[in-house]
Scaffold this active site. Structure first.
Site, short mmCIF file in Angstrom:
data_model
loop_
_atom_site.label_atom_id
_atom_site.label_comp_id
_atom_site.label_asym_id
_atom_site.label_seq_id
_atom_site.Cartn_x
_atom_site.Cartn_y
_atom_site.Cartn_z
N GLY A 694 72.78 30.80 20.04
CA GLY A 694 74.10 30.74 20.65
C GLY A 694 74.80 32.07 20.61
N GLY A 697 75.07 33.13 16.70
CA GLY A 697 73.97 33.01 15.76
C GLY A 697 72.84 32.18 16.29
CB VAL A 699 70.47 26.29 15.60
CG1 VAL A 699 70.37 24.96 14.85
CG2 VAL A 699 71.92 26.57 15.99
CE LYS A 718 77.12 28.28 15.13
NZ LYS A 718 78.36 27.71 15.72
CG ASP A 822 81.88 27.10 23.82
OD1 ASP A 822 81.79 27.22 25.05
OD2 ASP A 822 81.06 27.60 23.03
#
Length: 1023
Positions: A694, A697, A699, A718, A822
């Site tokens: 993302g 960072g 996952v 994450k 988001d």
């Protein structure tokens, strides 16, 4: 006594002579033409008193604007343009039966065009342009068989062109532009074989251009711009219209190729095909040797280097060409050297927003008449030619967003008329040329996004008319020139992302027109000048990430138009002002200033600051005593707590209590994990365990042992990329957001990790429950269509309801409400049962219950392109309405499998088209075709939203009912809900609670339909 015969004859003869003489003399006020004009004067408003000489004591043929026939009794012409006359066009004019010319243009008449004008059967010319006339064109005007000229341009007329206009066979000039006419262009207009000019621009005409128009061989101007016309142009168009001098078809939906036959229309002077859907290559136009303007911008035209050679070679024959505009197409390849041989009269050369490559051709300085050179947004390379400096008539040079390199040549001393210079976002290096300071007419200077170094030349501050100065994202050093205060007209100053040092000069307070000021991410020091608080026009100021110190000027709070302020990551101190922009300021605008404080607990809590101390300073000795006492007390308490902890630990061991891999929970969460545990669970963050990436960072999937029995548990981790500037902020925001919220459709965070990695660097991670079916994004857009089956209709509806349920909880059941900011398919995760869970709260915001502080700023909010609410892009406040917009886009995407950034949206497939498809019951053309592979006889649905109304405020007339095409009707209902959520206006959107209710109603109807053979038509649900 009888009169003598000769006397009687004399009397009779005298009477005949007298009657004959009197017959040539007008009796006062007896002439109907005069009466008609006096009635006209009494009806209209005459602010300029232009008709003051119209009175009964003089002959009407001597009045201003009136022309009579030779016998000076009947009016032949009424010419009253531009006098400010207003009111209605009175019916008394109908008595002017000999009237040939009626010119009331450029006035303010507000009535309809009277049908009685048809009584003036001798009319040759009607000129009513630029008034405020309303209504439709009277069909009776079609009886004016002698009419040659009719102009009603720029009014408020509507309706269709009357069919009777086919009778106006003498018409040579017909101008109906800039009105609200609609419908198709009547094919009967093709019978008006004497037409020289046909102006129908800026209306709402639709359909195709009737072929009959191409039979009007006398036509010299055809203007149809800004309508909704479609279709292809005929291949023999240029042959059919040999006398055409102007062809204006801009802003329609014409498609296909530009006909090669246009090259045969050798009389053309203006060819404007802007903003259509033309594709293919530009045809040979070399025979148009009278061409003055060629505008083909905003189409889909393409080329190669070889085709460019043909096009520009052919245009060198157009020796009168003054304007060449080819912007916003797909033209590619190198520009040929023949560009330098274009017309010596060329003033405007525009090829921006294409795919041109290579270096600029030599000899461009031959175009000595050039005023505007716009080449931005291409792929040009090499250096900017020095020869441009010889084009001393240039007013605009725009070459930003290319790949030019080298130093900017010091060529501007000769360009004294230059108004705009934009060279930004290239690869220019070196210093800013000081000769720019000699361009005294310069209004806009854009050099951002290059590799420029050195200091900002003081010579730039001598440009008294400069309005915009963009120098951001370079490597400039030194200080801001003290002469900056000389730029009285400056409205935008952006020097962010450089290496500037020194202080912000006090003289900036003299830039009273300044609206936007950004010096962010430099090395500026010192205090914020108090005079900044005097910049009354200031709307946005960003001073973040510098070394500023001292207090915040109190006067900043008195700037009424200041909406955006960022002072974060400096060394500011003292109390934060409480007025103006500071009333709605959020923590992220002040973070990183540890010495700032709030005036009271409420302000301090909101801004995450400590409360300002009101006590007087004590002596150093007293302060030292207090410090020692506090330190001693703290050590004592540490000893006591350690003793208690040790005692409890020993008792737990004696009782044989099993401790899990995680320690005791804190508010529902286990204690923080260590970096070592996470690294072990992910096999040192192995690539095979990476399940997603993302903005902040990556996952990973991790296998954890949860007890001494060795039972394993799979979780998602994450890991924050702390190289990102706001990754840490995202981490804390997500922790804060998820601390107290619980819902079945939210991703549960098990614990967190804030530690040091194996190399000694900072490490932060969130440990969450693992979702075995991945993200919704992967289901909508699988990389391998065979590897995963597509989602059925009911699965998609269930996912949409799950997400709506989570958002409803955040907006309406949390205190304070939480805004996600988001929402997108990548942040919707699916568990074993395909239930949806909303995750990634890195951008989440809390909404204060205080009405005056109900929303936090969205300045700097990243979000995801296509899902961000329109008001956020304009600096609007974070709100639940913004989430509803994102949800509406998500809902449309779930059922159409089209990303909001998909290239089809650049071809016009937007929300408006969705709405039109719903209105026309053609939803099957926009939804994911994979849906119909799941929709058989056992999976039919019937609810649909009726087309009446277009906002939630008209909801009483919007119903869900039952129709014959069950699947499409159900999908129509869902798409309409999505459109209501994604309305451009925040106030017109549904709430998440309303949205959830409507989707649940649709699902209820769907399930009822599957459970029964039929449903009554009376079953309706109000939307």
């Amino acid at each position: 006594m009888k009169k003598p015969l000769h006397l009687s004859l004399f009397i009779v003869y005298f009477q005949i002579i007298l009657h004959s003489c009197m017959s040539g003399v007008e009796a006062p006020d007896a002439n109907p033409n005069k009466q008609a004009l006096l009635s006209f004067k009494s009806t209209v408003s005459d602010p300029q008193n232009a008709l003051r000489g119209w009175n009964s004591s003089s002959s009407h043929c001597t009045w201003f604007g009136v022309t009579c026939t030779r016998n000076r009794t009947t009016v032949q012409s009424l010419h009253l343009p531009g006098l400010g006359l207003s009111g209605i066009i009175p019916p008394h004019l109908f008595n002017l039966t000999s009237l040939q010319v009626l010119d009331l243009s450029n006035n303010s008449f507000q009535s309809q065009i009277p049908a009685g004008l048809s009584h003036c059967y001798n009319l040759r010319e009607i000129n009513l342009r630029r008034n405020q006339l309303v209504g439709s064109l009277p069909s009776q005007l079609g009886h004016l068989s002698r009419l040659k000229f009719m102009d009603v341009y720029a009014n408020n007329l509507s309706g269709v062109i009357p069919p009777t206009f086919v009778n106006l066979t003498s018409l040579t000039y017909l101008s109906l532009g800039r009105n609200n006419f609609h419908g198709e262009i009547p094919k009967e207009l093709g019978n008006l074989r004497n037409l020289v000019l046909l102006q129908l621009s800026e209306n709402q005409f639709s359909g195709q251009i009737p072929n009959s128009l191409y039979n009007i061989s006398s036509l010299s101007l055809l203007s149809l711009t800004q309508n909704d016309l479609v279709g292809k142009l005929p291949t023999d168009m240029g042959l059919a219209l040999p006398n055409l001098m102007q062809l204006l078809l801009a802003e329609n939906r014409f498609e296909g190729l530009i006909p090669n036959s246009l090259n045969n229309a050798s009389q053309i002077q203006v060819l404007d095909l802007t903003s259509n859907l033309f594709q293919g290559s530009i045809p040979f136009l070399g025979n148009m040797n009278k061409l003055i303007m060629l505008n083909l911008g905003w189409n889909k035209l393409s080329s190669t280097t070889e085709l460019n050679l043909q096009v520009f070679n052919s245009l060198t024959n157009c020796t009168l060409l003054e304007s060449l505009t080819l912007d916003s197409n797909k033209l590619a390849g190198d520009l040929p050297s023949s560009v330098a041989n274009l017309s010596a009269h060329l003033q405007h050369f525009c090829i921006e927003s294409n795919l041109f490559t290579g270096k600029l051709p030599r000899g461009i300085d031959k175009l000595q008449s050039l005023i505007s050179l716009t080449m931005q947004q291409n792929l040009f390379t090499g250096e900017l030619p020095h020869s441009i400096g010889r084009l001393n008539k240039l007013q605009r040079i725009s070459v930003h967003e290319n790949m030019f390199s080298g130093e900017i040549p010091n060529i501007f001393g000769n360009l004294t008329q230059l108004f705009m210079l934009t060279l930004g976002y290239n690869q220019f290096s070196g210093r800013i040329p000081v000769s720019i300071g000699e361009c005294h007419q310069l209004n806009t200077l854009g050099l951002a996004g290059n590799r420029l170094n050195g200091s900002i030349p003081r010579e730039i501050c001598s440009l008294s008319g400069l309005s915009e100065l963009r120098l951001a994202k370079n490597a400039l050093h030194g200080s801001l020139p003290i002469e900056i205060g000389s730029l009285k007209q400056l409205s935008l100053l952006d020097v962010s992302d450089n290496q500037l040092s020194g202080n912000i000069p006090e003289t900036i307070g003299a830039c009273l027109s300044l609206q936007t000021l950004s010096v962010a991410r430099n090395e500026i020091m010192g205090s914020i000048p108090d005079k900044v608080g005097k910049l009354v026009a200031l709307e946005s100021m960003d001073l973040s990430s510098n070394n500023l110190s001292g207090p915040i000027p109190e006067d900043l709070g008195s700037l009424n138009v200041l909406q955006s302020l960022n002072l974060s990551f400096n060394d500011l101190e003292g109390q934060v002002p409480r007025s103006g922009v500071f009333m709605n300021l959020s923590w992220d605008s002040l973070q990183g200033n540890d010495m700032l404080c709030g005036s009271d607990q409420e302000v301090a809590g909101k801004l995450r600051l400590h409360t300002c101390s009101t006590k007087k300073k004590q002596s150093k000795h007293f302060g030292l005593t207090i410090s020692i006492a506090v330190l001693g007390f703290s050590l004592l308490m540490c000893v006591i707590f350690y003793s208690i902890w040790a005692l409890v630990s020993r008792r737990r061991k004696k009782k044989g209590t099993k401790e899990s891999f995680f320690s005791r929970p804190f508010k529902g969460f286990p204690e923080k994990m260590s970096y070592f545990e996470i690294r072990l669970a992910t096999n040192s963050f192995a690539a095979e365990n990476l399940i997603g990436e993302g903005g902040f960072g990556s996952v990973y999937k991790g296998a954890f042992r949860t007890g001494e029995d060795g039972v394993g548990s799979t979780l998602a981790i994450k890991v924050l990329d702390l190289q990102q500037s706001k990754a840490s902020e995202s981490f804390y925001a997500e922790c804060e957001a998820l601390r107290n919220i619980r819902h079945r459709n939210l991703v549960k965070v098990v614990t967190s990790c804030s530690s040091i990695d194996h190399s000694g660097g900072e490490f932060k991670a969130l440990v969450m429950e693992f979702m075995s079916n991945g993200s919704l994004h992967n289901w909508l857009y699988p990389e391998d269509s065979q590897s995963r089956s597509s989602l059925s209709l009911i699965q998609r509806l269930n996912i949409a309801i799950d997400v709506a349920s989570a958002m409803d909880y955040l907006h309406h059941d949390c205190d304070p409400p939480v805004v996600h900011c988001d929402l997108k398919p990548g942040n919707v995760l699916l568990d074993d049962d395909m239930a949806a869970h909303v995750g990634d709260f890195g951008l989440a915001r809390f909404l204060s219950q205080n009405p005056s502080q109900s929303e936090s700023s969205t300045i700097g909010l990243k979000g995801s392109i296509g899902y961000i609410a329109p008001e956020y892009g304009l600096g609007g406040k974070a709100s639940t309405n913004g989430d509803v917009y994102s949800y509406g886009i998500l809902l449309l995407e779930i059922f159409t499998a089209r990303k909001p950034t998909d290239e089809v949206f650049q071809q016009g497939l937007n929300q408006k088209k969705y709405a039109l498809a719903v209105e026309a019951n053609q939803v099957s053309g926009i939804v994911d075709p994979r849906l119909f592979s799941h929709t058989g006889s056992s999976e039919l649905c019937s609810p649909f939203v009726s087309s009446s109304g277009n906002s939630k405020h008209s909801s009483t007339s919007n119903t869900i009912s039952i129709g014959p095409n069950k699947s499409e009707e159900c999908l129509t209902a869902i798409i309409r809900v999505g459109l209501f959520c994604a309305d451009h206006s925040p106030n017109e959107r549904l709430t998440m609670r309303e949205t959830l209710t409507k989707l649940q109603e649709i699902k209820k109807f769907l399930l009822e339909l599957w459970g029964s053979s039929s449903l009554p038509l009376s079953s309706i649900i109000t939307l």
